[in-house]
Design a protein around this motif. Structure first.
Motif, PDB file in Angstrom:
ATOM      1  N   UNK A 103      62.370  39.445 -67.151  1.00  0.00           N
ATOM      2  CA  UNK A 103      63.460  38.768 -66.433  1.00  0.00           C
ATOM      3  C   UNK A 103      64.352  39.770 -65.713  1.00  0.00           C
ATOM      4  N   UNK A 104      64.700  40.860 -66.422  1.00  0.00           N
ATOM      5  CA  UNK A 104      65.559  41.876 -65.807  1.00  0.00           C
ATOM      6  C   UNK A 104      64.847  42.558 -64.643  1.00  0.00           C
ATOM      7  N   UNK A 105      63.558  42.861 -64.841  1.00  0.00           N
ATOM      8  CA  UNK A 105      62.798  43.488 -63.759  1.00  0.00           C
ATOM      9  C   UNK A 105      62.736  42.609 -62.527  1.00  0.00           C
ATOM     10  N   UNK A 106      62.565  41.302 -62.737  1.00  0.00           N
ATOM     11  CA  UNK A 106      62.517  40.364 -61.615  1.00  0.00           C
ATOM     12  C   UNK A 106      63.841  40.335 -60.861  1.00  0.00           C
ATOM     13  N   UNK A 107      64.938  40.235 -61.574  1.00  0.00           N
ATOM     14  CA  UNK A 107      66.252  40.161 -60.931  1.00  0.00           C
ATOM     15  C   UNK A 107      66.579  41.458 -60.193  1.00  0.00           C
ATOM     16  N   UNK A 108      66.323  42.597 -60.840  1.00  0.00           N
ATOM     17  CA  UNK A 108      66.631  43.887 -60.211  1.00  0.00           C
ATOM     18  C   UNK A 108      65.743  44.117 -58.989  1.00  0.00           C
ATOM     19  N   UNK A 109      64.466  43.716 -59.090  1.00  0.00           N
ATOM     20  CA  UNK A 109      63.581  43.862 -57.933  1.00  0.00           C
ATOM     21  C   UNK A 109      64.083  43.018 -56.758  1.00  0.00           C
ATOM     22  N   UNK A 110      64.507  41.797 -57.030  1.00  0.00           N
ATOM     23  CA  UNK A 110      65.022  40.955 -55.964  1.00  0.00           C
ATOM     24  C   UNK A 110      66.266  41.542 -55.308  1.00  0.00           C
ATOM     25  N   UNK A 111      67.166  42.086 -56.116  1.00  0.00           N
ATOM     26  CA  UNK A 111      68.381  42.705 -55.577  1.00  0.00           C
ATOM     27  C   UNK A 111      68.039  43.930 -54.742  1.00  0.00           C
ATOM     28  N   UNK A 112      67.150  44.775 -55.271  1.00  0.00           N
ATOM     29  CA  UNK A 112      66.753  45.983 -54.534  1.00  0.00           C
ATOM     30  C   UNK A 112      66.075  45.616 -53.222  1.00  0.00           C
ATOM     31  N   UNK A 113      65.241  44.572 -53.229  1.00  0.00           N
ATOM     32  CA  UNK A 113      64.553  44.148 -52.012  1.00  0.00           C
ATOM     33  C   UNK A 113      65.537  43.639 -50.968  1.00  0.00           C
ATOM     34  N   UNK A 114      66.553  42.915 -51.428  1.00  0.00           N
ATOM     35  CA  UNK A 114      67.562  42.410 -50.493  1.00  0.00           C
ATOM     36  C   UNK A 114      68.311  43.567 -49.834  1.00  0.00           C
ATOM     37  N   UNK A 115      68.750  44.527 -50.640  1.00  0.00           N
ATOM     38  CA  UNK A 115      69.483  45.678 -50.103  1.00  0.00           C
ATOM     39  C   UNK A 115      68.612  46.450 -49.123  1.00  0.00           C
ATOM     40  N   UNK A 116      67.345  46.664 -49.486  1.00  0.00           N
ATOM     41  CA  UNK A 116      66.426  47.374 -48.601  1.00  0.00           C
ATOM     42  C   UNK A 116      66.227  46.625 -47.299  1.00  0.00           C
TER      43      UNK A 116
END
Length: 394
Positions: A103-116
């Motif tokens: 769950x944490x990996x999914x949320x952090x990946x989504x946030x990182x992808x948005x910023x990128x």
């Protein structure tokens, strides 16, 4: 172009390494994470990453400061949505989302992808296209190296997810750092509404086709489970390479159409050349599918052979859409272009509901053929409808 080609090659190697590092169910869960987060980021950006590329070069009231303020607000909404998706995915798609690490990996990946996503398109809007492409490639290389490390060390799914987080996270942070000087010099007034208004109007094209590409794994997971998604995802990795020539020609013709130099005759001729050339590649792929898939990805993915063959046919059916939709957008017809992509979504959903229960990943691939063919047929109809615009661009 060289950075874009490098990114494609690196992504292919990363996909192979991820499949080798994970069993089919783990590879399927990874694909599900990437698909769900990708849809969330695309919708959550509200088209602002495209809108800034329209406004900033014109030096109008929308500046970098407004873009970053809007992006921060949207990021909060994206983060909340990602958490909500974790709960929905745990309940209806895959119980693995109940694991804190997943769950944490999914949320952090989504946030990182948005910023990128926002940072790279800000560089594009500032005219730093080559630097944006270079940073995108370097982030992909970082992810590839970390996935390869996870493969050789023998680490599991969580480590692979972390590798996929690292690339976009570095892209986003470095991209924002490269725009810090421009932010300090920006004195434009707040213009959040103008940015959002333009973004919503322009987001349809990317949203429609992205949903058509990404909905399949989500529906497949909900009906057949993560293992079938893993089988499907492995087949997608080599099959999607067939999009490279059509995507490249589509980008060129977008510029030609918007510049008023594209004729219908030229479009027909180039489309025919790409279709004939790609048909030869597809035939070769159908012949070597079995040794290619089992040798590159491993015997655990033998079921991906049939799916790979079907997806090659799907990619061939997608070619007219990839080229013509960009022509429509270049002609100033974003609604027509987005309609072509969006029409594939209901076809894909219905096809998956009908075929996946009996045929699993192969059923999803068959649904993709129908969806991509529908998108291309509508694109051909659209360009015929507006052919007068092409005939007047001489």
């Amino acid at each position: 172009m060289k950075w874009s080609l490098l990114s494609v090659a690196v992504s292919a190697v990363t996909g192979v390494a991820a499949a080798r590092a994970l069993e089919p169910s783990g590879r399927g869960l990874l694909a599900l994470i990437l698909s769900l987060a990708g849809i969330c980021v695309l919708v959550g950006a509200m088209g602002t990453n495209v809108a800034i590329r329209v406004h900033l070069p014109k030096s109008d009231d929308v500046g970098i400061r407004s873009f970053l303020v809007v992006s921060v607000r949207l990021l909060l909404a994206v983060a909340i949505t990602l958490v909500g998706l974790v709960l929905c995915a745990y309940r209806w798609i895959d119980p693995a989302f109940g694991s804190w690490s997943i769950a944490l990996g999914f949320v952090v990946f989504g946030i990182a992808s948005f910023v990128s996503n926002q940072a790279l398109d800000l560089l594009n809007a500032r005219g730093m296209v080559q630097r944006s492409a270079m940073l995108n490639a370097l982030g992909s290389i970082l992810t590839m190296l970390l996935v390869l490390a996870a493969l050789f060390i023998g680490l599991g799914l969580v480590a692979v997810i972390a590798a996929y987080v690292a690339g976009p996270l570095v892209q986003g942070l470095v991209g924002l750092a490269w725009s810090a000087d421009a932010l300090a010099a920006d004195e434009s007034p707040p213009a959040a509404r103008s940015l959002l208004r333009t973004g919503v109007r322009l987001m349809g094209f990317n949203l429609g086709q992205s949903l058509a590409y990404s909905s399949g794994p989500v529906i497949l997971a909900a009906i057949a489970g993560s293992r079938e998604v893993g089988i499907y995802a492995v087949a997608v990795t080599p099959a999607s390479l067939a999009r490279v020539p059509a995507n490249a020609l589509g980008q060129v013709n977008f510029y030609r159409a918007s510049s008023g130099v594209l004729t219908l005759r030229r479009l027909r001729r180039e489309l025919a050349v790409v279709m004939v050339s790609l048909s030869a590649m597809v035939v070769a792929g159908l012949i070597v599918a079995e040794p290619l898939v089992t040798t590159v990805f491993g015997s655990a993915y033998a079921d991906s052979v049939v799916v790979f063959r079907l997806l090659l046919l799907a990619e061939l059916a997608l070619v007219p859409f990839l080229i013509i939709a960009r022509v429509l957008a270049g002609l100033g017809l974003p609604r027509a272009a987005s309609t072509c992509g969006t029409c594939g979504v209901p076809v894909l959903c219905v096809g998956c509901i009908l075929l996946v229960p009996s045929y699993g990943a192969a059923g999803a691939a068959g649904a993709s053929i129908a969806a991509y063919a529908a998108m291309s047929m509508l694109a051909v109809w659209m360009v015929c409808k507006y052919r007068a615009r092409l005939s007047q661009v001489n």
